[in-house]
Design a protein around this motif. Structure first.
Motif, PDB file in Angstrom:
ATOM      1  N   UNK A 405       0.841  -1.186   0.000  1.00 32.97           N
ATOM      2  CA  UNK A 405       0.000   0.000   0.000  1.00 32.97           C
ATOM      3  C   UNK A 405       0.885   1.249   0.000  1.00 32.97           C
ATOM      4  N   UNK A 406       0.599   2.147  -0.915  1.00 35.34           N
ATOM      5  CA  UNK A 406       1.249   3.457  -0.937  1.00 35.34           C
ATOM      6  C   UNK A 406       0.389   4.419  -0.127  1.00 35.34           C
ATOM      7  N   UNK A 407       0.992   5.125   0.820  1.00 29.46           N
ATOM      8  CA  UNK A 407       0.249   6.089   1.633  1.00 29.46           C
ATOM      9  C   UNK A 407       0.657   7.500   1.222  1.00 29.46           C
ATOM     10  N   UNK A 421      -5.321  10.294   9.824  1.00 22.60           N
ATOM     11  CA  UNK A 421      -5.311  11.753   9.782  1.00 22.60           C
ATOM     12  C   UNK A 421      -5.827  12.293   8.449  1.00 22.60           C
ATOM     13  N   UNK A 422      -6.042  11.398   7.472  1.00 25.48           N
ATOM     14  CA  UNK A 422      -6.571  11.850   6.191  1.00 25.48           C
ATOM     15  C   UNK A 422      -5.680  11.599   4.998  1.00 25.48           C
ATOM     16  N   UNK A 423      -4.656  10.746   5.139  1.00 24.22           N
ATOM     17  CA  UNK A 423      -3.847  10.373   3.981  1.00 24.22           C
ATOM     18  C   UNK A 423      -4.637   9.415   3.084  1.00 24.22           C
ATOM     19  N   UNK A 424      -4.201   9.299   1.834  1.00 28.06           N
ATOM     20  CA  UNK A 424      -4.863   8.401   0.880  1.00 28.06           C
ATOM     21  C   UNK A 424      -4.189   7.030   0.948  1.00 28.06           C
ATOM     22  N   UNK A 425      -5.001   5.978   1.085  1.00 22.53           N
ATOM     23  CA  UNK A 425      -4.482   4.615   1.048  1.00 22.53           C
ATOM     24  C   UNK A 425      -4.600   4.060  -0.357  1.00 22.53           C
ATOM     25  N   UNK A 433       3.350  -3.682  -9.566  1.00 24.97           N
ATOM     26  CA  UNK A 433       3.785  -2.363  -9.104  1.00 24.97           C
ATOM     27  C   UNK A 433       2.877  -1.250  -9.595  1.00 24.97           C
ATOM     28  N   UNK A 434       1.680  -1.609 -10.059  1.00 28.75           N
ATOM     29  CA  UNK A 434       0.725  -0.637 -10.591  1.00 28.75           C
ATOM     30  C   UNK A 434      -0.377  -0.392  -9.565  1.00 28.75           C
ATOM     31  N   UNK A 435      -0.785   0.870  -9.400  1.00 31.68           N
ATOM     32  CA  UNK A 435      -1.875   1.222  -8.491  1.00 31.68           C
ATOM     33  C   UNK A 435      -3.184   0.678  -9.061  1.00 31.68           C
ATOM     34  N   UNK A 436      -3.881  -0.110  -8.245  1.00 31.24           N
ATOM     35  CA  UNK A 436      -5.110  -0.758  -8.703  1.00 31.24           C
ATOM     36  C   UNK A 436      -6.345  -0.308  -7.944  1.00 31.24           C
ATOM     37  N   UNK A 437      -6.158   0.357  -6.791  1.00 28.65           N
ATOM     38  CA  UNK A 437      -7.279   0.659  -5.901  1.00 28.65           C
ATOM     39  C   UNK A 437      -6.856   1.829  -5.026  1.00 28.65           C
ATOM     40  N   UNK A 438      -7.787   2.659  -4.614  1.00 34.47           N
ATOM     41  CA  UNK A 438      -7.440   3.780  -3.733  1.00 34.47           C
ATOM     42  C   UNK A 438      -8.644   4.156  -2.882  1.00 34.47           C
ATOM     43  N   UNK A 509      -8.310  -2.677   2.977  1.00 42.11           N
ATOM     44  CA  UNK A 509      -9.263  -1.744   2.380  1.00 42.11           C
ATOM     45  C   UNK A 509      -8.618  -1.009   1.214  1.00 42.11           C
ATOM     46  N   UNK A 510      -7.340  -0.664   1.367  1.00 47.94           N
ATOM     47  CA  UNK A 510      -6.646   0.068   0.303  1.00 47.94           C
ATOM     48  C   UNK A 510      -6.479  -0.781  -0.949  1.00 47.94           C
ATOM     49  N   UNK A 511      -6.455  -2.117  -0.784  1.00 53.55           N
ATOM     50  CA  UNK A 511      -6.277  -3.010  -1.933  1.00 53.55           C
ATOM     51  C   UNK A 511      -7.587  -3.630  -2.417  1.00 53.55           C
ATOM     52  N   UNK A 512      -8.654  -3.433  -1.648  1.00 50.66           N
ATOM     53  CA  UNK A 512      -9.935  -4.001  -2.053  1.00 50.66           C
ATOM     54  C   UNK A 512      -9.977  -5.512  -2.004  1.00 50.66           C
TER      55      UNK A 512
END
Length: 579
Positions: A405-407, A421-425, A433-438, A509-512
């Motif tokens: 997970x990238x925060x 605190x409100x960062x994006x997961x 290595x590709x973002x698939x969910x946020x 949750x960040x990865x679904x």
């Protein structure tokens, strides 16, 4: 890992339970003789019943409050005042504590002395209320003297400490739940027929122990976790793997099946930031440069010299949790340091350092402080990281990366990579290595909330190297199950920031999707020693196959075999990320 024999695992508990049944049977047979003594200890039965209900509400329902059983002790003190007056007095004490803490806020008083002041104020307020109650014909007010002063002070101090760190929302919610638990405990304690029944029926005591044994070992998913992960239940991967209960790793299951089983107690007790960093340096794993480790107040003069020489750095508690106590110094402007907390002077930094050593960010236990080189966000991430330094949490199990997970910090999180605190997961595919969910604040998003930049489809650079050093860090730490935080530095590339002994579960949750199928796939692998590059490639292959069938440990994984680049000094030219 050798399997534990059934007798070694369950024998001591069976002996304990048998002895408890014999004792209860003896008391039951001699009840007429022992009943007066049992009634003299009636308050202990009240405590046990109230604690049982609170344990169920916390572990089965998942209510988060301040203190495990402090609501029971506070409720017990309300027996003589009644619930309405007791809650009114408790609220009044909390209000005084808030005002006292506000008065102390700018003084930077160390935790032990601040706690002593809070206890003193609770005692003075209780005395004043009792005196005024007696003066104006309200004798029940004198029962405020029965309030547990230390516990009440602790609840107030803990609440206000959390307010300072994360704002009013989450701590106030926890305080309201605490008050609800106090009221619930009081209602249990006040049920005379229930208390009398358990006092007169000693054979119910071992049955109560059995109930707690069952709930404490068999409950996998709390009610709150069903609500928390509920939005995932319709996603394809969750449905294909049998639903939430068979897919989502919950807190109880994480602790029992993975933390307790794969993380040795001696490592759990000794592994802090400084210890983990020393272990990684021995293995050649890249970490941020260390300017100084401060273990005693006598070393603060050295820290002062470092603060005066360095233009930017990070000051961290060695045993802090969730980013608490970290001060990021971006630059110096004259005699002021530009930080995320506003401008600070040298004296302010030294006071904060003293607070770290005193244990303000380690539950009051003495701590160490790290002064590290400041990480600068890599240019490849600047398109999606506009506030603060993002980090990549890689969950590693037995030397394999299983979820990442990238925060991304936001303006709301004040530049901190903290989801609460409100960062994006942001979920990142292990195999690509590709973002698939946020997700952001519990909602699915496709773009960064501050800039509108599209996140889905973005490819993280250095992906295999990130996974490789994360796995090496997990193995070097001595943990079998860990969350490794990696940052991409503009100058040095991937660096390991921290190894977490009890990694959080929001990564799902960040990865679904859930962790359980991935953990079970790794557990199904034959335990063999192989280089980290091979383990990473094997995990990437398993991810592409959706973790349904583990790759054979004897067959070489698909894909190129790269040399262990992280064991050599600075990586070559850095590729750029893409959308």
């Amino acid at each position: 890992m050798r399997p534990i024999s059934p007798w070694r695992k369950h024998g001591p508990f069976a002996v304990f339970l048998g002895a408890l049944f014999l004792l209860s049977y003896y008391l039951h047979q001699n009840l007429s003789l022992l009943l007066p003594a049992l009634y003299s200890a009636r308050v202990l039965i009240q405590l046990a019943l109230a604690a049982s209900v609170i344990a169920i509400l916390r572990n089965v329902v998942g209510i988060r409050a301040f203190g495990t059983f402090s609501p029971v002790i506070i409720a017990l003190s309300m027996i003589y005042t009644g619930l309405p007056m007791g809650l009114l007095l408790f609220t009044g004490v909390m209000l005084v504590m808030i005002l006292t803490r506000a008065a102390l806020h700018g003084q930077r008083i160390q935790q032990s002395h601040r706690a002593a002041i809070m206890v003193l104020m609770v005692a003075l307020v209780a005395t004043l209320v009792a005196t005024l109650g007696s003066r104006f014909g309200q004798p029940e007010a004198s029962f405020v003297l029965l309030f547990p002063v230390v516990i009440t002070s602790w609840v107030a101090d803990r609440y206000l400490e959390q307010v300072d760190k994360v704002g009013w929302g989450s701590p106030t919610k926890a305080l309201l739940w605490t008050i609800l638990l106090v009221a619930t405990a009081y209602l249990v304690i006040a049920q005379d027929p229930l208390v009398d029944y358990f006092t007169q029926e000693p054979l119910m005591w071992p049955l109560l122990v059995l109930l707690h044994w069952f709930l404490g070992t068999r409950v996998r998913m709390r009610v709150s976790e069903k609500l928390r992960f509920g939005p995932l239940k319709r996603l394809e991967e969750v449905v294909l793997n049998g639903g939430l209960s068979k897919t989502i790793l919950t807190l109880n299951r994480r602790n029992r099946q993975y933390v307790d089983r794969y993380n040795p107690p001696e490592v759990m007790g000794s592994l802090n930031k400084s210890r983990a960093k020393a272990l990684m340096l021995l293995e050649g794993i890249p970490v941020p440069d260390n300017y100084l480790l401060v273990s005693r107040k006598e070393e603060m003069s050295e820290a002062s010299e470092v603060f005066l020489k360095a233009r930017s750095f990070a000051l961290k508690p060695a045993d802090g949790y969730g980013g608490e106590g970290i001060v990021i110094v971006h630059q110096r402007e004259g005699d002021r340091y530009v930080t995320g907390r506003g401008p600070l002077r040298l004296e302010d930094l030294l006071q904060h350092l003293a607070a770290i050593l005193e244990g303000d960010y380690n539950a009051g236990n003495p701590d160490e402080a790290l002064v590290e080189a400041l990480v600068e966000t890599h240019p490849a991430l600047r398109a999606i990281a506009v506030e603060g330094v993002p980090d990549i949490r890689v969950l590693c199990f037995r030397g394999y990366p299983i979820m990442a997970m990238l925060r991304l910090p936001t303006r709301q999180s004040d530049g901190k990579a903290n989801l609460h605190l409100g960062a994006v997961g942001v979920g990142v595919g292990i195999g690509t290595g590709v973002i698939t969910f946020a997700t952001w604040k519990g909602e699915l998003v496709e773009r960064h909330p501050d800039t509108g930049t599209r996140l889905l489809g973005f490819h993280l650079p250095f992906w295999e190297e990130i996974l490789e050093i994360a796995c090496e860090a997990q193995r070097a730490s001595g943990l079998g199950f860990a969350g490794v935080d990696v940052v991409l530095d503009a100058r040095r590339g991937p660096l390991v920031l921290e190894v977490n002994r009890r990694p959080g579960l929001d990564i799902q949750k960040a990865n679904g999707c859930g962790l359980v199928p991935r953990l079970e796939a790794i557990e199904a692998l034959q335990v063999i020693e192989e280089p980290s590059q091979v383990r990473v490639l094997r995990a990437m292959e398993m991810d592409r196959r959706r973790w349904r069938a583990p790759a054979s440990p004897t067959a070489p994984p698909e894909g190129p075999m790269a040399p262990p680049s992280h064991l050599h000094a600075p990586p070559p030219s850095h590729p750029t990320g893409g959308h």
